[in-house]
Design a protein around this motif. Structure first.
Motif, PDB file in Angstrom:
ATOM      1  N   LEU A 132      -2.590  -5.225   5.002  1.00 21.16           N
ATOM      2  CA  LEU A 132      -2.971  -5.187   3.596  1.00 21.16           C
ATOM      3  C   LEU A 132      -4.256  -4.394   3.360  1.00 21.16           C
ATOM      4  O   LEU A 132      -4.554  -4.003   2.249  1.00 21.16           O
TER       5      LEU A 132
ATOM      6  N   GLY B  77      -4.702  -1.470   4.078  1.00 19.70           N
ATOM      7  CA  GLY B  77      -4.313  -0.160   3.583  1.00 19.70           C
ATOM      8  C   GLY B  77      -4.041  -0.154   2.091  1.00 19.70           C
ATOM      9  O   GLY B  77      -4.167   0.847   1.422  1.00 19.70           O
ATOM     10  N   CYS B  78      -3.618  -1.299   1.565  1.00 20.88           N
ATOM     11  CA  CYS B  78      -3.256  -1.279   0.159  1.00 20.88           C
ATOM     12  C   CYS B  78      -3.674  -2.593  -0.477  1.00 20.88           C
ATOM     13  O   CYS B  78      -2.853  -3.353  -0.947  1.00 20.88           O
TER      14      CYS B  78
ATOM     15  N   THR C 230      -4.873  -5.240  -3.089  1.00 18.47           N
ATOM     16  CA  THR C 230      -4.685  -5.271  -4.527  1.00 18.47           C
ATOM     17  C   THR C 230      -6.004  -5.341  -5.264  1.00 18.47           C
ATOM     18  O   THR C 230      -6.051  -5.343  -6.471  1.00 18.47           O
TER      19      THR C 230
ATOM     20  N   LYS D 295      -6.422   1.053 -10.898  1.00 24.67           N
ATOM     21  CA  LYS D 295      -5.085   1.367 -10.414  1.00 24.67           C
ATOM     22  C   LYS D 295      -4.103   1.266 -11.572  1.00 24.67           C
ATOM     23  O   LYS D 295      -4.450   0.784 -12.651  1.00 24.67           O
TER      24      LYS D 295
ATOM     25  N   ASN E  16       0.318   0.774 -12.284  1.00 20.61           N
ATOM     26  CA  ASN E  16       1.704   0.638 -11.816  1.00 20.61           C
ATOM     27  C   ASN E  16       2.635   1.305 -12.799  1.00 20.61           C
ATOM     28  O   ASN E  16       2.737   0.879 -13.950  1.00 20.61           O
TER      29      ASN E  16
ATOM     30  N   LYS F 282       0.458   3.844  -8.572  1.00 21.49           N
ATOM     31  CA  LYS F 282       1.563   3.484  -7.686  1.00 21.49           C
ATOM     32  C   LYS F 282       2.850   3.616  -8.493  1.00 21.49           C
ATOM     33  O   LYS F 282       3.017   2.989  -9.526  1.00 21.49           O
TER      34      LYS F 282
ATOM     35  N   SER G 162       6.779   3.084  -8.911  1.00 24.97           N
ATOM     36  CA  SER G 162       8.005   2.425  -8.467  1.00 24.97           C
ATOM     37  C   SER G 162       9.171   3.116  -9.157  1.00 24.97           C
ATOM     38  O   SER G 162       9.008   3.667 -10.237  1.00 24.97           O
TER      39      SER G 162
ATOM     40  N   ASN H 158       6.846  -9.243 -17.751  1.00 24.47           N
ATOM     41  CA  ASN H 158       6.391  -8.034 -17.071  1.00 24.47           C
ATOM     42  C   ASN H 158       5.895  -8.378 -15.669  1.00 24.47           C
ATOM     43  O   ASN H 158       4.931  -9.109 -15.519  1.00 24.47           O
ATOM     44  N   PRO H 159       6.570  -7.887 -14.622  1.00 30.29           N
ATOM     45  CA  PRO H 159       6.100  -8.229 -13.272  1.00 30.29           C
ATOM     46  C   PRO H 159       4.894  -7.411 -12.827  1.00 30.29           C
ATOM     47  O   PRO H 159       4.544  -7.431 -11.669  1.00 30.29           O
ATOM     48  N   GLY H 160       4.261  -6.687 -13.750  1.00 30.30           N
ATOM     49  CA  GLY H 160       3.038  -6.002 -13.362  1.00 30.30           C
ATOM     50  C   GLY H 160       3.017  -4.510 -13.635  1.00 30.30           C
ATOM     51  O   GLY H 160       2.183  -3.796 -13.111  1.00 30.30           O
ATOM     52  N   PHE H 161       3.961  -4.036 -14.482  1.00 28.05           N
ATOM     53  CA  PHE H 161       3.977  -2.598 -14.766  1.00 28.05           C
ATOM     54  C   PHE H 161       3.077  -2.270 -15.944  1.00 28.05           C
ATOM     55  O   PHE H 161       2.974  -3.026 -16.896  1.00 28.05           O
TER      56      PHE H 161
END
Lengths: 286, 305, 362
Positions: C26, C28-29, C31, C43, C45, C70, C72, C88-91
């Motif tokens: 984690l 590396g990425c 949150t 950041k 999404n 990021k 998707s 909304n799952p986080g976009f």
């Protein structure tokens, strides 16, 4: 020594099927059937071709890409974390369930056993959609929680389908426990907790280990249920590979898959080593 | 041997409450919601009102969906049959191997099972597609034969790759590939428990190997065979990933249709009804197996007494 | 018990290794991104179609604002809709097509845009400023527009296949045909072929269209999911129902390919940028949308994805090879026969989907 040599030179006995060619051939064919796709996949992870259809030369570029793909690594980290937490809780719940069913008689026991077998029997797609609905309509899981709490929905789902399996494994192990040992401990004045820790738990441990390994693999491998409960920040490795397979099939997918296969095989061998050592020591009367 | 819960209420509560709570809250309740939705309808694009309607189930038993359900069953039956045919000799080979070989063979069969399902399915895509393993191999053979016939003046037309992917063949191939270890293990467990002297006696009395297997081994190993069949059949009926990645539009199975209702068609009540139909059928299959097993046990104990 | 201890310690070691691995993974990425000037995490999404940004767009955005994007991917509007339907799952930014902007707007799934934060909207061509699916552009900004048609390989196809007949009702190219797999597109294009508008299609015409596709199925190789152009390029199929931008992109790689808008007419779409309700970083989202509407960035995107752009300022920066490309900008008489589809209610949408299931299952 000479016995073996004699064995090899005598014609196969009536039931020594494996020494005759028909079954050997069949077994070889099945082995090819099972392993050729996986080996091809691993070989093609070194393919120097973006579209990965024809072999064009050896390269490690895609392994480099896989290790630098932060999304992939994050997904893998998520998978491991989920598997680890899910295993710990599943083993705990499974152990409690096994103890409950092994020790007590209570009204509704058959009903409970039936309910317990449901997560094993229910098709994955049904459980996936049920968890989707649950986590969106009943108990919305905020995705802005810090890691690893935001993985909670997935972890809960994994525990729900794992702990029944673990319970079965531990229960099978407990069945061979001699209750007289427990009674003797109680007669000697030990309290419940002491009895559990020093008498029952050591006997249960191989079951706990086996159940834990099972829960870990089930969680790491799961796709369908996770597919329905994951989001952009809570992707797991199989879900990420699925997205890669659908959108950008380069040898990087093969590289990532090969890495996972190697890890799985290594873990399996370690687990077997542990069990093998156990069996050997038990047999030697250690 | 087990004691009544009243004798150690504290311990009973301690071991009992967490699993019961978890099962109820995080499994039974979600299932109950789906069950409730199957009696509901879409109020608008994002809301569902549960009003006790049977419309979803009525819709589910229309010919279109009954056809897909039967197709899923049919694929599962074919898969199970193929697994049985392929797996039985493998189980026999393992049973009668020496102890050391036995461990290695079991490992050989189980190792693919430990590999991720997605990876295994993706590997099959590479094998089955037009430029994949099988077609390349056939193409080499074809070219070889073509060279020979060219010597006689009649070269063969260029090789047309067989369409092995995105159709029913691929789905069944994939299902057999995935389920084979599930069939081999119960078969092996049942065969391993057999009394070998019975087989030797049968062979001594002059029955050939095949006859021995048909008339002596199979009836004795039947519980294991039934167990293997059930353990292979049920996951095959509800398979999602294999038909999704390997199948074409004509090889949609029931799990794909259910997924469509939740992800594409936005029809959760209908998807819930289909899910529960699938579950009822699964329970039915298991109940049938349990009844068959009970009848055999009853018949066996009657014969013994 | 010695063996118990050694086994337990090995297990503990394994467990620690697993946790350690996951923590380093984690790293590396994480949150936890740094907080930007606007108080939001740096950041973003984005939920987008595949291959739908310029080569340097995301890097340029990071350089300009410090926000890491990021991306998707989804392959159909339905996938997008269902992902956001229950929350909304986080976009932060999504890219639906026109009729799905309607769907999401009436389901209260979009936040109104703060137009003051999007000054680059002045670059948009007037024709796109007031569409019927989002009057006044309060919920969406146009990203691309596109035309559906037939992509084909010139050497394998006779002449120019300028009718839908060649993919819908003829066995001339048996086994080499690719069709869409989205219910709406298939049925609406079928209606166009039969001479009807894409809106208000009578239900028995829908059944007729379904029967036509069922008869055609033996000739169809694949119902593709947004990858028709790749299959055309690789030679798996020779004639495909696809979007003009995707075909323009593969025409770049293979001059043997071409695109045509059939004479019966076709469907126009407009893919739009929206901010879903519950976006965690709305200010970054606005910045991103404004960035994409900038002239230079728009030109960079257009030159990569080769879709027609609704951005007038970007269009002015594009070379003649883009502006005069008849695939990217079909001739006026072809466009005249094309129309935008619209969302016509849940019942019709479900009927279309069930029709597609019927087509697939037969």
């Amino acid at each position: 020594m000479s016995e073996l040599r004699i064995r090899d030179r005598t014609p196969p006995g009536p039931l020594e099927y494996l020494r005759r060619w028909p079954l050997r051939l069949w077994l070889a064919a099945v082995a090819v059937f099972l392993y050729a796709p996986l080996i091809t996949l691993m070989v093609f992870s070194f393919n120097n071709s973006k579209r990965n259809i024809v072999w064009r030369g050896f390269t490690l570029d895609y392994y480099v890409a896989a290790f630098q793909d932060s999304d992939l690594i994050a997904a893998f980290g998520n998978s491991l974390t989920i598997a680890f937490i899910s295993t710990v809780v599943s083993v705990a719940l499974g152990a409690l369930t096994a103890m409950l069913l092994w020790r007590f008689r209570f009204p509704g026991k058959t009903l409970f056993e039936g309910a317990l077998s449901l997560p094993i029997v229910v098709p994955e797609i049904c459980m996936g959609v049920a968890m989707l609905v649950f986590f969106t309509q009943i108990m919305p899981w905020p995705t802005s929680l810090p890691w690893p709490l935001n993985l909670g929905a997935i972890i809960i789902s994994h525990i729900s389908f794992s702990f029944s399996f673990v319970a079965i494994v531990i229960r099978a192990r407990l069945a061979s426990f001699n209750r007289e040992l427990e009674e003797a401990a109680r007669d000697l004045g030990a309290g419940e907790w002491r009895i559990f820790r020093d008498v029952i738990l050591p006997h249960m441990t191989p079951g706990l280990v086996a159940g834990g390994l099972l829960a870990f693999t089930l969680s790491l491998d799961d796709f369908v249920i996770t597919f329905f409960t994951s989001g952009p920040d809570t992707t797991t490795f199989p879900v990420k590979v699925y997205s890669m397979v659908r959108f950008s099939v380069t040898p990087e997918v093969n590289a990532a898959s090969t890495i996972l296969i190697v890890i799985t095989v290594a873990l399996t061998f370690i687990a077997l080593r542990l069990q093998g050592n156990d069996v050997a020591r038990n047999a030697a009367g250690g | 041997m087990d004691e009544s819960w009243k004798r150690a209420k504290g311990v009973f509560a301690a071991v009992g409450i967490p699993p019961v709570f978890w099962l109820a809250a995080f499994f039974l309740i979600p299932m109950a919601i789906i069950w409730a939705y199957s009696f509901g309808e879409n109020k608008n694009l994002v809301e569902i009102s549960v009003n006790g309607t049977f419309a979803n189930y009525a819709h589910a038993i229309t010919p279109l969906y009954i056809g897909i359900i039967f197709k899923s069953f049919w694929y599962a039956v074919v898969t199970t049959a193929l697994c049985l045919i392929v797996g039985f000799p493998v189980a026999v080979a393992i049973t009668f191997a020496s102890d050391k070989t036995k461990t290695w063979l079991l490992l050989l069969i189980m190792l693919p099972f430990w590999t991720n399902l997605l990876i295994r399915t993706y590997a099959l895509m590479a094998v089955l597609r037009n430029e994949g393993f099988i077609n390349q191999f056939l193409s080499l053979l074809w070219d070889g034969v073509s060279h020979l016939t060219a010597l006689a003046g009649h070269p063969l037309p260029p090789f047309q790759p067989l369409p092995l992917l995105h159709n029913t063949f691929a789905v069944i191939f994939g299902l057999v590939y995935v389920q084979l270890p599930f069939m081999v293990l119960p078969l092996y467990a049942a065969l391993d428990r057999l009394d070998r002297s019975l087989l030797e006696a049968s062979l001594d009395l002059g029955a050939g190997h095949l006859t021995t297997f048909a008339r002596v081994v199979t009836p004795l190993a039947m519980p294991g065979i039934v167990s293997g069949v059930v353990v292979t059949l049920i996951p095959s009926v509800g398979a999602y990933l294999t038909p999704d990645l390997l199948g074409g539009p004509s090889s949609l199975m029931i799990a794909n249709i259910i997924e469509r209702q939740f992800k594409t068609a936005d029809n959760w009540p209908f998807g819930s009804a289909l899910s529960f139909l699938l579950m009822y059928m699964t329970f039915l299959a298991i109940a049938v197996q349990a009844i068959v097993a009970r009848n055999r046990r009853a018949a066996a104990s009657e014969a013994a007494s | 018990m010695k063996r118990g201890r050694s086994r337990r310690s090995l297990l503990a070691g394994l467990g620690a290794a697993a946790v350690g691995l996951s923590f380093t993974g984690l790293e590396g990425c994480s949150t936890k991104a740094p907080i930007g000037r606007n108080g939001e995490e740096a950041k973003l999404n984005v939920y987008n179609w595949d291959n739908y940004t310029g080569e340097t767009t995301l890097a340029d955005f990071k350089a300009a604002t410090g926000v890491a994007v990021k991306m998707s991917l989804f392959s159909t509007n339905d996938e997008l809709f269902s992902k956001l339907r229950s929350g909304n799952p986080g976009f932060d930014v999504i890219v639906p097509s026109n009729e799905y902007v309607t769907r999401m707007r009436i389901s209260d799934m979009l936040t109104p845009l703060d137009l003051d934060k999007i000054p680059n909207r002045k670059n948009i061509l007037p024709a796109f400023l007031n569409p019927d699916f989002d009057p006044g552009r309060h919920y969406s900004m146009p990203y691309t527009w596109l035309c559906q048609g037939i992509g084909y390989r010139k050497s394998k196809v006779d002449g120019v296949p300028d009718s839908w007949k060649w993919v819908m009702e003829s066995d001339r190219y048996k086994g080499r045909i690719g069709l869409f797999s989205e219910a709406d597109d298939l049925i609406e294009l079928g209606a166009k072929y039969l001479g009807h508008s894409v809106r208000d299609i009578p239900y028995e015409m829908v059944d007729r269209i379904a029967d036509m596709y069922i008869r055609q199925k033996p000739n169809v190789k694949i119902f593709h999911t947004d990858n028709g152009q790749d299959l055309l390029l690789s030679g798996d199929i020779d004639i495909v129902m696809d979007y003009n931008g995707d075909i323009a992109r593969v025409m770049d790689e293979d001059p043997d390919l071409d695109f045509v808008v059939p004479k019966e007419g076709s469907i126009l779409n407009s893919d739009c940028l929206c901010i879903p309700k519950g976006a965690p970083r709305p200010d970054n989202a606005h910045q991103f949308i404004n960035f994409l509407l900038d002239a230079k960035n728009g030109a960079e995107i257009a030159s990569t994805i080769l879709y027609p752009t609704p951005n007038g300022a970007a269009l002015a920066l594009m070379p003649a090879s883009y502006r005069d490309n008849p695939v990217i900008f079909p001739p006026a008489d072809a466009i005249a026969k094309c129309e935008y589809a619209a969302f016509e209610g849940l019942k019709r949408a479900q009927f279309y989907d069930e029709t597609l299931t019927r087509i697939f299952a037969s």
